[in-house]
Motif scaffolding. Structure first.
Motif, PDB file in Angstrom:
ATOM      1  N   SER A 143      -6.663  -9.500  -2.957  1.00 37.69           N
ATOM      2  CA  SER A 143      -5.337  -9.191  -3.487  1.00 37.69           C
ATOM      3  C   SER A 143      -5.400  -8.619  -4.892  1.00 37.69           C
ATOM      4  O   SER A 143      -4.451  -7.993  -5.370  1.00 37.69           O
ATOM      5  CB  SER A 143      -4.461 -10.445  -3.484  1.00 37.69           C
ATOM      6  N   GLU A 146      -6.219  -4.911  -3.598  1.00 39.72           N
ATOM      7  CA  GLU A 146      -5.250  -4.362  -2.648  1.00 39.72           C
ATOM      8  C   GLU A 146      -3.834  -4.779  -3.038  1.00 39.72           C
ATOM      9  O   GLU A 146      -3.624  -5.772  -3.726  1.00 39.72           O
ATOM     10  CB  GLU A 146      -5.551  -4.849  -1.225  1.00 39.72           C
ATOM     11  N   LYS A 147      -2.844  -4.007  -2.574  1.00 36.63           N
ATOM     12  CA  LYS A 147      -1.445  -4.298  -2.897  1.00 36.63           C
ATOM     13  C   LYS A 147      -0.841  -5.236  -1.852  1.00 36.63           C
ATOM     14  O   LYS A 147      -0.375  -4.801  -0.808  1.00 36.63           O
ATOM     15  CB  LYS A 147      -0.631  -3.007  -2.979  1.00 36.63           C
ATOM     16  N   ASN A 149       1.394  -7.549  -3.061  1.00 34.97           N
ATOM     17  CA  ASN A 149       2.685  -7.863  -3.667  1.00 34.97           C
ATOM     18  C   ASN A 149       3.567  -6.627  -3.709  1.00 34.97           C
ATOM     19  O   ASN A 149       3.097  -5.526  -3.958  1.00 34.97           O
ATOM     20  CB  ASN A 149       2.496  -8.408  -5.083  1.00 34.97           C
ATOM     21  N   HIS A 150       4.838  -6.820  -3.462  1.00 32.30           N
ATOM     22  CA  HIS A 150       5.832  -5.745  -3.496  1.00 32.30           C
ATOM     23  C   HIS A 150       6.872  -6.088  -4.568  1.00 32.30           C
ATOM     24  O   HIS A 150       6.948  -7.231  -5.023  1.00 32.30           O
ATOM     25  CB  HIS A 150       6.510  -5.600  -2.128  1.00 32.30           C
ATOM     26  N   PRO A 151       7.661  -5.108  -4.980  1.00 34.64           N
ATOM     27  CA  PRO A 151       8.718  -5.411  -5.954  1.00 34.64           C
ATOM     28  C   PRO A 151       9.626  -6.536  -5.452  1.00 34.64           C
ATOM     29  O   PRO A 151      10.129  -6.488  -4.331  1.00 34.64           O
ATOM     30  CB  PRO A 151       9.488  -4.079  -6.067  1.00 34.64           C
ATOM     31  N   VAL A 153       8.943  -9.260  -4.271  1.00 36.44           N
ATOM     32  CA  VAL A 153       8.344 -10.108  -3.235  1.00 36.44           C
ATOM     33  C   VAL A 153       6.879 -10.349  -3.581  1.00 36.44           C
ATOM     34  O   VAL A 153       6.100  -9.409  -3.698  1.00 36.44           O
ATOM     35  CB  VAL A 153       8.446  -9.457  -1.841  1.00 36.44           C
ATOM     36  N   PHE A 155       3.211 -12.142  -2.648  1.00 35.18           N
ATOM     37  CA  PHE A 155       2.396 -12.728  -1.584  1.00 35.18           C
ATOM     38  C   PHE A 155       1.818 -14.051  -2.077  1.00 35.18           C
ATOM     39  O   PHE A 155       1.267 -14.130  -3.178  1.00 35.18           O
ATOM     40  CB  PHE A 155       1.267 -11.771  -1.196  1.00 35.18           C
ATOM     41  N   ARG A 173       5.506 -15.811   1.589  1.00 34.06           N
ATOM     42  CA  ARG A 173       5.849 -14.982   0.435  1.00 34.06           C
ATOM     43  C   ARG A 173       6.959 -15.675  -0.350  1.00 34.06           C
ATOM     44  O   ARG A 173       7.621 -16.580   0.165  1.00 34.06           O
ATOM     45  CB  ARG A 173       6.316 -13.586   0.864  1.00 34.06           C
ATOM     46  N   PHE A 219       5.536  -4.646  10.127  1.00 33.03           N
ATOM     47  CA  PHE A 219       5.411  -4.457   8.680  1.00 33.03           C
ATOM     48  C   PHE A 219       5.340  -5.791   7.940  1.00 33.03           C
ATOM     49  O   PHE A 219       4.862  -5.854   6.803  1.00 33.03           O
ATOM     50  CB  PHE A 219       6.591  -3.639   8.155  1.00 33.03           C
ATOM     51  N   ASP A 223       0.378  -5.645   5.585  1.00 36.83           N
ATOM     52  CA  ASP A 223      -0.409  -5.647   4.361  1.00 36.83           C
ATOM     53  C   ASP A 223      -1.577  -6.620   4.438  1.00 36.83           C
ATOM     54  O   ASP A 223      -2.703  -6.306   4.026  1.00 36.83           O
ATOM     55  CB  ASP A 223       0.471  -5.951   3.150  1.00 36.83           C
TER      56      ASP A 223
END
Length: 254
Positions: A143, A146-147, A149-151, A153, A155, A173, A219, A223
């Motif tokens: 992590s 790699e991405k 985490n999202h805006p 949100v 992980f 999450r 989706f 990730d």
């Protein structure tokens, strides 16, 4: 010059004065006594055609009001259903607590590499506990590159649960500090150099997802699956996967 006084019909129920054109009371809806119009000086008696036209117009207005009420009722129902679904989604299912350990997790990837390179039939058994320890360590390391985490949100972790013929994958999450869980049940098969995961159902929080809908929510797991690409490729080279209670048995290709 005298001004003509408008004709009013008094409702026999609520005593409200209504316009002469009305059939029913504007206040309470009771039928008005229109016989008084016939004896009114200068009053005009409606023909059947005029009465029919006026009645049709009044019923049209009522129809529009009913339609508006129906639309409002549908909107309220949809809002209520959406609120109920959101409530079920944010409810946390029963999940095992996160375990922190200073002991190095098993090197499952190295075991899989050895298994795929073996020329003799071999089988390796991994417990659910070992797999989850490996996932926790590997995803924590990956992590950083790699991405995951999202805006808005973040992980938190991913873990699996094994039962007979089934693998449940759960992603944890957080949104503004609130934990949200998405899970999927899969049967795993290996063949022709590929590993196939057939969805058997899933859930977001405690809201179940039908197996036919699982292909549209990929989706939610994409990730985490992407950062485990190396392990996925190794598993695609083995001979078979057997899912049992709390464990998985991996057999080398013949």
């Amino acid at each position: 010059m005298k001004t003509a006084t408008p004709i009013l019909l008094t409702c026999p129920e609520c005593r409200r004065d209504n316009e002469a054109e009305r059939i029913y009371c504007h206040e309470c809806g009771a039928r008005l006594d229109r016989s008084a119009l016939a004896g009114h000086k200068g009053g005009k008696v409606e023909t059947a055609e005029e009465l029919h036209k006026r009645m049709r117009g009044m019923f049209s207005q009522r129809r529009v009001k009913v339609q508006l009420l129906v639309v409002k009722a549908i909107k309220l129902t949809l809002i209520s259903l959406a609120a109920a679904a959101l409530f079920v989604i944010v409810l946390s299912p029963e999940v095992p607590p996160a375990v922190k350990s200073d002991v190095l997790p098993p090197q499952i990837s190295l075991s899989l590499e050895t298994l795929t390179e073996s020329r003799q039939p071999q089988a390796v058994q991994f417990s659910e506990e070992n797999v989850n320890a490996y996932l926790a360590n590997t995803l924590k390391q990956k992590s950083k590159k790699e991405k995951l985490n999202h805006p808005l949100v973040a992980f938190e972790r991913a873990f699996v649960g094994f039962t007979e013929g089934n693998c449940r994958v759960t992603i944890e999450r957080s949104i503004f500090g609130r934990l949200i869980y998405s899970s999927g049940d899969y049967s795993l098969q290996v063949g022709n150099g590929k590993i196939a995961a057939k969805p058997k159902g899933g859930a977001i929080g405690r809201m179940p997802i039908h197996p036919e809908l699982m292909k549209y929510v990929g989706f939610l797991f994409g990730d985490a699956v992407a950062v485990m690409d190396r392990e996925r490729k190794l598993l695609s080279k083995v001979g078979s996967l057997e899912l049992h209670d709390k464990q998985v048995v991996v057999t080398s290709a013949q």
